[in-house]
Motif scaffolding. Sequence first.
Motif, PDB file in Angstrom:
ATOM      1  N   HIS A 112      16.020 -16.262  44.676  1.00  0.00           N
ATOM      2  CA  HIS A 112      14.759 -16.341  45.423  1.00  0.00           C
ATOM      3  C   HIS A 112      14.996 -16.981  46.797  1.00  0.00           C
ATOM      4  CE1 HIS A 112      11.867 -14.837  42.523  1.00  0.00           C
ATOM      5  NE2 HIS A 112      12.357 -15.628  41.576  1.00  0.00           N
ATOM      6  N   GLN A 113      15.792 -18.037  46.809  1.00  0.00           N
ATOM      7  CA  GLN A 113      16.087 -18.710  48.076  1.00  0.00           C
ATOM      8  C   GLN A 113      16.883 -17.807  49.005  1.00  0.00           C
ATOM      9  OE1 GLN A 113      18.032 -22.306  46.725  1.00  0.00           O
ATOM     10  NE2 GLN A 113      16.102 -23.445  46.625  1.00  0.00           N
ATOM     11  N   ALA A 114      17.804 -17.019  48.428  1.00  0.00           N
ATOM     12  CA  ALA A 114      18.604 -16.101  49.236  1.00  0.00           C
ATOM     13  C   ALA A 114      17.727 -15.045  49.895  1.00  0.00           C
ATOM     14  CB  ALA A 114      19.681 -15.440  48.375  1.00  0.00           C
ATOM     15  N   VAL A 115      16.732 -14.549  49.152  1.00  0.00           N
ATOM     16  CA  VAL A 115      15.824 -13.542  49.699  1.00  0.00           C
ATOM     17  C   VAL A 115      14.984 -14.143  50.823  1.00  0.00           C
ATOM     18  CG1 VAL A 115      13.793 -12.122  49.193  1.00  0.00           C
ATOM     19  CG2 VAL A 115      15.731 -12.142  47.610  1.00  0.00           C
ATOM     20  N   GLU A 116      14.454 -15.342  50.610  1.00  0.00           N
ATOM     21  CA  GLU A 116      13.655 -16.012  51.639  1.00  0.00           C
ATOM     22  C   GLU A 116      14.490 -16.269  52.895  1.00  0.00           C
ATOM     23  OE1 GLU A 116      12.040 -19.541  49.981  1.00  0.00           O
ATOM     24  OE2 GLU A 116      10.645 -18.504  48.642  1.00  0.00           O
ATOM     25  N   GLN A 117      15.733 -16.715  52.709  1.00  0.00           N
ATOM     26  CA  GLN A 117      16.603 -16.990  53.848  1.00  0.00           C
ATOM     27  C   GLN A 117      16.947 -15.713  54.591  1.00  0.00           C
ATOM     28  OE1 GLN A 117      17.586 -19.938  55.184  1.00  0.00           O
ATOM     29  NE2 GLN A 117      18.410 -18.617  56.797  1.00  0.00           N
ATOM     30  N   ALA A 118      17.150 -14.615  53.865  1.00  0.00           N
ATOM     31  CA  ALA A 118      17.468 -13.333  54.503  1.00  0.00           C
ATOM     32  C   ALA A 118      16.316 -12.862  55.377  1.00  0.00           C
ATOM     33  CB  ALA A 118      17.805 -12.288  53.441  1.00  0.00           C
ATOM     34  N   LEU A 119      15.092 -12.996  54.879  1.00  0.00           N
ATOM     35  CA  LEU A 119      13.931 -12.595  55.668  1.00  0.00           C
ATOM     36  C   LEU A 119      13.775 -13.484  56.895  1.00  0.00           C
ATOM     37  CD1 LEU A 119      11.399 -11.754  52.829  1.00  0.00           C
ATOM     38  CD2 LEU A 119      12.286 -10.174  54.550  1.00  0.00           C
TER      39      LEU A 119
END
Length: 247
Positions: A112-119
């Motif tokens: 979840h954190q990886a997705v937020e950081q990617a965005l």
Amino acid sequence: MTQPLIELSNVTVDYERHPAVHHVSGSFAQGSLTAIVGPNGAGKSTLLKTIAGLQSPSQGSVRLHGLSARDAALLPQSAAIDDSFPITVVDVVRMGLWRRLGAFGRIGKAEHQAVEQALSTVGLDGFEGRPFGALSAGQRQRVLFARLVVADSRLLLLDEPFTSLDTRTTLDLLRLVQDWHKEGRTVIAVLHDFEQVRRFFPQSLLLARELIAWGETDRVLTAENLLKGRAMSEAWDEAAQICSGVA
């Protein structure tokens, strides 16, 4: 001499016995940043798909040294996502986790954190719940780049990633490509803007069905080579049968 990451040996690709790519040999080094350029219909996308394993050569071979399927990510010319399909931005970005987690893998806190950081990396903070189909062309491409970010692949294959994008979006995404290069990832992109290539891509492969030149961009994109590529493309016989010999 270090072993190349990707090695092409006499690669020839045809559709229904008509040639699309003819006798291409050469190699991509680990961590290289290369643009595949050439006239329209020169076989650029076909060569990229062949490197990705989506198209099989009729002759020759593509060898990936020390790479597995999980190590490569492809961004096609147009996303195969129906505008009317009810999928959100976060759903699209999570697709980048599939190679790592599988179809039934659990998405945990780290993911979840990886997705937020990617965005955040592509400038789309707060877009998680928006419908993908409602976004502008530039926003969609940012989402697809965020999907590549979470895929965390060593090899990134981009097929005309900046076509029809505004200048700001293009520059933002080009900076991301530069960051991947600095991290030691290998990036290969099909492009049509020669000035963009000269500015951002240190290596180039000039293709006109056959290989014209491959190496440092300044030495590849010369007036002589570009004229030769155009002449070869215009002279190519679309009805010609693929040859059976080697180059």
